[in-house]
Design an enzyme around this catalytic site. Structure first.
Site, PDB file in Angstrom:
ATOM      1  N   ASP A  80     -26.115 -44.157   1.969  1.00  0.00           N
ATOM      2  CA  ASP A  80     -26.991 -45.197   1.446  1.00  0.00           C
ATOM      3  C   ASP A  80     -27.626 -44.699   0.153  1.00  0.00           C
ATOM      4  OD1 ASP A  80     -28.903 -43.377   2.236  1.00  0.00           O
ATOM      5  OD2 ASP A  80     -29.601 -44.538   3.936  1.00  0.00           O
ATOM      6  N   SER A  81     -28.327 -45.574  -0.546  1.00  0.00           N
ATOM      7  CA  SER A  81     -28.815 -45.224  -1.880  1.00  0.00           C
ATOM      8  C   SER A  81     -30.176 -44.542  -1.871  1.00  0.00           C
ATOM      9  CB  SER A  81     -28.921 -46.491  -2.729  1.00  0.00           C
ATOM     10  OG  SER A  81     -29.883 -47.375  -2.169  1.00  0.00           O
ATOM     11  N   GLY A  82     -30.874 -44.572  -0.723  1.00  0.00           N
ATOM     12  CA  GLY A  82     -32.224 -44.029  -0.657  1.00  0.00           C
ATOM     13  C   GLY A  82     -33.294 -45.087  -0.798  1.00  0.00           C
ATOM     14  N   GLY A  83     -32.899 -46.322  -1.086  1.00  0.00           N
ATOM     15  CA  GLY A  83     -33.868 -47.395  -1.279  1.00  0.00           C
ATOM     16  C   GLY A  83     -34.749 -47.636  -0.073  1.00  0.00           C
ATOM     17  N   PHE A  84     -34.146 -47.690   1.116  1.00  0.00           N
ATOM     18  CA  PHE A  84     -34.935 -47.974   2.320  1.00  0.00           C
ATOM     19  C   PHE A  84     -35.907 -46.838   2.628  1.00  0.00           C
ATOM     20  CE2 PHE A  84     -35.690 -47.741   6.908  1.00  0.00           C
ATOM     21  CZ  PHE A  84     -36.211 -49.007   7.129  1.00  0.00           C
TER      22      PHE A  84
ATOM     23  N   ASP B  11     -31.602 -50.296  -4.298  1.00  0.00           N
ATOM     24  CA  ASP B  11     -32.256 -51.589  -4.143  1.00  0.00           C
ATOM     25  C   ASP B  11     -33.706 -51.405  -3.736  1.00  0.00           C
ATOM     26  OD1 ASP B  11     -31.548 -50.558  -1.612  1.00  0.00           O
ATOM     27  OD2 ASP B  11     -31.725 -52.540  -0.710  1.00  0.00           O
TER      28      ASP B  11
ATOM     29  N   ASP C 267     -24.681 -49.755  11.049  1.00  0.00           N
ATOM     30  CA  ASP C 267     -25.208 -48.413  11.297  1.00  0.00           C
ATOM     31  C   ASP C 267     -26.604 -48.556  11.863  1.00  0.00           C
ATOM     32  OD1 ASP C 267     -27.491 -47.153   9.279  1.00  0.00           O
ATOM     33  OD2 ASP C 267     -26.498 -48.920   8.453  1.00  0.00           O
TER      34      ASP C 267
ATOM     35  N   CYS D 114     -18.272 -45.673  32.975  1.00  0.00           N
ATOM     36  CA  CYS D 114     -18.063 -45.004  31.686  1.00  0.00           C
ATOM     37  C   CYS D 114     -17.178 -43.777  31.862  1.00  0.00           C
ATOM     38  CB  CYS D 114     -19.411 -44.603  31.086  1.00  0.00           C
ATOM     39  SG  CYS D 114     -19.302 -43.768  29.487  1.00  0.00           S
TER      40      CYS D 114
ATOM     41  N   CYS E 202     -16.942 -41.351  29.453  1.00  0.00           N
ATOM     42  CA  CYS E 202     -17.340 -40.294  28.521  1.00  0.00           C
ATOM     43  C   CYS E 202     -17.518 -38.971  29.264  1.00  0.00           C
ATOM     44  CB  CYS E 202     -18.631 -40.669  27.785  1.00  0.00           C
ATOM     45  SG  CYS E 202     -20.153 -40.412  28.706  1.00  0.00           S
TER      46      CYS E 202
ATOM     47  N   CYS F 202     -20.639 -38.780  31.642  1.00  0.00           N
ATOM     48  CA  CYS F 202     -20.559 -39.532  32.898  1.00  0.00           C
ATOM     49  C   CYS F 202     -19.487 -38.999  33.842  1.00  0.00           C
ATOM     50  CB  CYS F 202     -20.300 -41.009  32.593  1.00  0.00           C
ATOM     51  SG  CYS F 202     -21.704 -41.820  31.791  1.00  0.00           S
TER      52      CYS F 202
ATOM     53  N   HIS G   7     -23.048 -39.781  25.190  1.00  0.00           N
ATOM     54  CA  HIS G   7     -22.873 -40.995  25.997  1.00  0.00           C
ATOM     55  C   HIS G   7     -23.214 -42.244  25.200  1.00  0.00           C
ATOM     56  CE1 HIS G   7     -23.103 -44.015  29.127  1.00  0.00           C
ATOM     57  NE2 HIS G   7     -24.290 -44.339  28.623  1.00  0.00           N
TER      58      HIS G   7
END
Length: 412
Positions: free
Chosen positions: A94-98, A148, A267, A305, A307, A310, A336
């Protein structure tokens, strides 16, 4: 329109759901897809091998945090983020904006960029659109994002309009600064919960031209029905022949709803963060592993499950590890939760291709279980193939040296 490396394979007849393939410099990503979050160059507690084993196709890195530490030039000197963290598949940064938005009073936004103080040592920094692209170019991810502004909630219409327009100007500057053709630069749509601004943002971002488009500014504190309404309005407006990315959202239900609106990429820190806090997603509902009722529960975390967690450990043992704050608890529970999310996405893709998505989209547990089946078959197929190869090799194996040695001794 920028050159897109996205191929749309199938669209659901009853919803906006799609199946596609996104080609990157480090491999093909099947969509819809969930991207585990590796904020500081690692998906917490997981090795790259773990992630491959559970079916991760692409992971996310955080530009802001990697810029502060260890520094993008160090990562670049190491050969890029892929080599630095020993991950051979695609990465999105990501760009770092958030993250800058999250700093609140520690940052100042101007037309040129954002000045902020480091959360590590209080030192001053400045990131402009050009600087964000420079950092992401150095990190070397396959997909990078424009810089952004993510407007806070609540914000009035005038602020949202000014913020959206500045994001558009920044997007143009990002595109102009971007030089690395091996990296795909995605645009970001903003506009808060105002539909008219979202529409303008989509149209003008598409006019700039990017190979992919993200919906930003959701899941920032708004009520879920409002988020769903905004998402359902915005996603279908995005260019059809490009991948659609919903940033930072969310629960398994959010992902499936997003898919039904036409979103291809997701994500969220939820599966990893919740795991470390002892909150697990299962086909039977959420399990809070700290609860006393699991003290003598010697059944698997999720009986449906497959995995590693489990298949090998009980709820009682996992509760014990979690209460003792053992690192192994974080690892097993994270594996998990990520397995649950990635299997869910595989199940969703199957349902779209088979034409059953509209009927099954409310059955989160069922979709997750469907997504496990190809993994089992693939494993069995590989095992069978390996056994056949061993058998075939044995037929043509050369005589051992021991027989030759016996003949030589007899001749002497």
């Amino acid at each position: 329109m920028a050159d897109s490396k996205f191929t749309l394979i199938h669209t659901d007849s009853q919803t906006q759901a799609r199946v596609g393939k996104l080609r990157t410099a480090h491999g093909v990503v099947n969509t819809p897809i969930f991207m585990p979050v590796g904020t500081r160059g690692t998906v917490k507690t997981c090795t790259p091998h773990d992630l491959v084993e559970i079916g991760a196709e692409i992971i996310l890195g955080n530009t802001y945090h990697l810029y502060l530490r260890p520094g993008h030039r160090i990562v670049e000197k190491a050969g890029g983020l892929h080599r630095f963290m020993a991950w051979k598949k695609p990465i999105l940064t990501d760009s770092g904006g958030f993250q800058v938005f999250s700093l609140g009073p520690l940052r100042t936004i101007t037309e040129e960029g954002v000045e902020f103080r480091s959360e590590i040592d209080g030192s001053k920094h400045f990131i402009s659109p050009e600087r964000s692209i420079e950092i992401q170019n150095a990190l070397g991810a396959d997909i990078i994002m424009v810089f952004d502004e993510c407007p806070p909630l609540p914000s009035d219409y005038e602020y949202l309009k000014q913020s959206m327009e500045m994001t558009l100007r920044w997007a143009k500057r990002c595109k102009k600064a971007h030089r690395n053709r091996n990296q795909q630069l995605f645009g970001i749509v903003q506009g808060g919960m105002e539909k008219s601004l979202r529409k303008i943002s989509v149209e003008r971002t598409a006019e700039i031209g990017f190979p992919g488009y993200a919906i930003g500014g959701l899941s920032v504190g708004e009520e879920k029905p409002l988020m769903y309404e905004t998402l359902a309005y915005t996603a279908p407006l995005l260019p059809k022949d490009s991948p659609h990315y919903l940033m930072g959202v969310g629960t398994p239900e959010d992902l499936v709803y997003g898919v039904s609106c036409g979103v291809d990429m997701f994500d969220c820190v939820m599966p990893t963060r919740n795991a470390r806090n002892g909150s697990l997603f299962t086909t039977l509902g959420t399990v809070k592993i700290r609860n006393a009722k699991y003290k003598t529960d010697f059944t698997p975390l999720d009986p449906n499950c497959i995995c590693h967690t489990c298949q090998n450990f009980t709820r009682a043992y996992l509760r014990h590890l979690h209460l003792e704050n053992e690192i192994l608890a974080h690892r097993l529970l994270t594996l998990h939760n990520l397995h649950f999310y990635l299997s869910l996405m595989r199940g969703v893709r199957q349902a779209i291709l088979e034409g059953t998505f509209a009927r099954l989209r409310e059955d989160i547990g069922g979709l997750m279980q469907r997504g496990q089946k190809p993994e089992q078959k693939e494993t069995e197929s590989k095992k069978s193939k390996t056994e056949k190869e061993r058998s075939r090799n044995a037929q043509y194996k050369r005589p051992t040296d021991s027989g030759n040695r016996k003949r030589r001794r007899a001749a002497i």
